[in-house]
Design an enzyme around this catalytic site. Structure first.
Site, PDB file in Angstrom:
ATOM      1  N   LYS A 114       0.851  -1.169   0.000  1.00  0.00           N
ATOM      2  CA  LYS A 114       0.000   0.000   0.000  1.00  0.00           C
ATOM      3  C   LYS A 114       0.891   1.224   0.000  1.00  0.00           C
ATOM      4  O   LYS A 114       1.930   1.234   0.661  1.00  0.00           O
ATOM      5  CB  LYS A 114      -0.834  -0.040   1.287  1.00  0.00           C
TER       6      LYS A 114
ATOM      7  N   PRO B 103       4.667   8.169   1.041  1.00  0.00           N
ATOM      8  CA  PRO B 103       4.982   7.371  -0.158  1.00  0.00           C
ATOM      9  C   PRO B 103       6.432   6.866  -0.148  1.00  0.00           C
ATOM     10  O   PRO B 103       7.299   7.452   0.503  1.00  0.00           O
ATOM     11  CB  PRO B 103       4.773   8.375  -1.306  1.00  0.00           C
ATOM     12  N   ASN B 104       6.659   5.804  -0.876  1.00  0.00           N
ATOM     13  CA  ASN B 104       8.001   5.212  -1.063  1.00  0.00           C
ATOM     14  C   ASN B 104       8.663   4.792   0.245  1.00  0.00           C
ATOM     15  O   ASN B 104       9.892   4.769   0.350  1.00  0.00           O
ATOM     16  CB  ASN B 104       8.942   6.192  -1.803  1.00  0.00           C
ATOM     17  N   ARG B 105       7.860   4.509   1.230  1.00  0.00           N
ATOM     18  CA  ARG B 105       8.373   4.069   2.545  1.00  0.00           C
ATOM     19  C   ARG B 105       9.223   5.126   3.251  1.00  0.00           C
ATOM     20  O   ARG B 105       9.946   4.820   4.183  1.00  0.00           O
ATOM     21  CB  ARG B 105       9.179   2.753   2.413  1.00  0.00           C
ATOM     22  N   LEU B 106       9.136   6.377   2.780  1.00  0.00           N
ATOM     23  CA  LEU B 106       9.882   7.457   3.465  1.00  0.00           C
ATOM     24  C   LEU B 106       8.949   8.121   4.480  1.00  0.00           C
ATOM     25  O   LEU B 106       8.578   9.296   4.355  1.00  0.00           O
ATOM     26  CB  LEU B 106      10.419   8.466   2.440  1.00  0.00           C
TER      27      LEU B 106
END
Ligand code: FMN
Length: 215
Positions: free
Chosen positions: A10, A191-194
């Site tokens: 997700k 977003p982008n696991r950041l």
């Protein structure tokens, strides 16, 4: 049967957290996030939290309880003092509470020290509960091994008769814990696991040090 969950993925895009919108007081930050989740209306039991303890067996154990009150002093929940968690907290008050609010893509993790609430506070809360819950607290020696469900139902029946026209007294083994926070961490999915993470750490029982953590 395929148990592979690799495609469960997700992107977290709902919100962000930075120094600009972070409250300098972690309790107020908690209140603001709690209110957001409540207002969103899409999550049941916003006040459900994980409580972890270290037991006599040296293992951590987590379980869900309901947060019933919070203020500048800390976070309150009610339970059986003689349950597995109750004994563990009396023995070792170091605990960790955590909330996961998926509808807002948020997590809060609180480390702190648990202490029993004064009897009068537990009495007042117990008196405010529905009679069925009060009797349930009397019936259940929480965390003890029982033979079968009938044991509970029979005991409930006899207590219902006994207290038909009487106030139910709070069992001494049942009451609240206050968890005084020593650190509080706020996690906002990005977003982008950041993801955004901020940790508040209590310094000299007075001030909160604030640090951003890598996701
Ligand atoms: C949504 C939810 C809310 C719960 N609320 C409480 C609670 O407020 N107090 C409590 O003692 N147990 C509550 N429980 C049950 C605990 O998770 C746990 O089973 C019980 O307290 C016994 O834990 P222990 O044997 O580790 O002490 C709740 C469980 C769920 C799933």
């Amino acid at each position: 049967m395929d148990n592979n969950l690799h495609d469960y993925r997700k992107s977290y895009e709902k919100s962000s957290l930075d120094r600009g919108n972070l409250n300098q007081n972690p309790l107020q930050q908690f209140r603001s996030w709690f209110n957001d989740v409540e207002k969103s209306g899409s999550l049941d039991e916003t006040n459900a939290m994980t409580v972890s303890t270290i037991g006599a067996d040296d293992f951590p154990k987590n379980r869900i309880v309901l947060l019933k009150y919070y203020d500048e002093n800390g976070f309150v929940f009610y339970t059986n003092y003689e349950s597995e968690k109750g004994k563990a907290l009396i023995d070792n008050p170091k605990t960790c509470l955590s909330f996961f609010w998926p509808n807002m893509e948020r997590q809060v993790i609180i480390k702190g020290l648990a202490e029993k609430l004064p009897d009068t506070v537990s009495d007042n809360y117990f008196a405010s509960r529905p009679k069925g819950s009060q009797l349930g607290a009397l019936v259940s020696n929480q965390s003890e091994i029982i033979e079968n469900r009938e044991v509970l139902e029979n005991e409930l029946k006899s207590l219902e008769d006994k207290y038909q026209n009487k106030e139910v007294p709070r069992p001494k083994s049942w009451g609240g814990f206050l968890v005084r926070p020593q650190s509080m961490e706020f996690w906002q999915g990005r977003p982008n696991r950041l993801h955004d993470r901020f940790r508040f750490t209590l310094i000299d029982d007075l001030d909160w040090k604030i640090e951003r953590l890598a996701p």
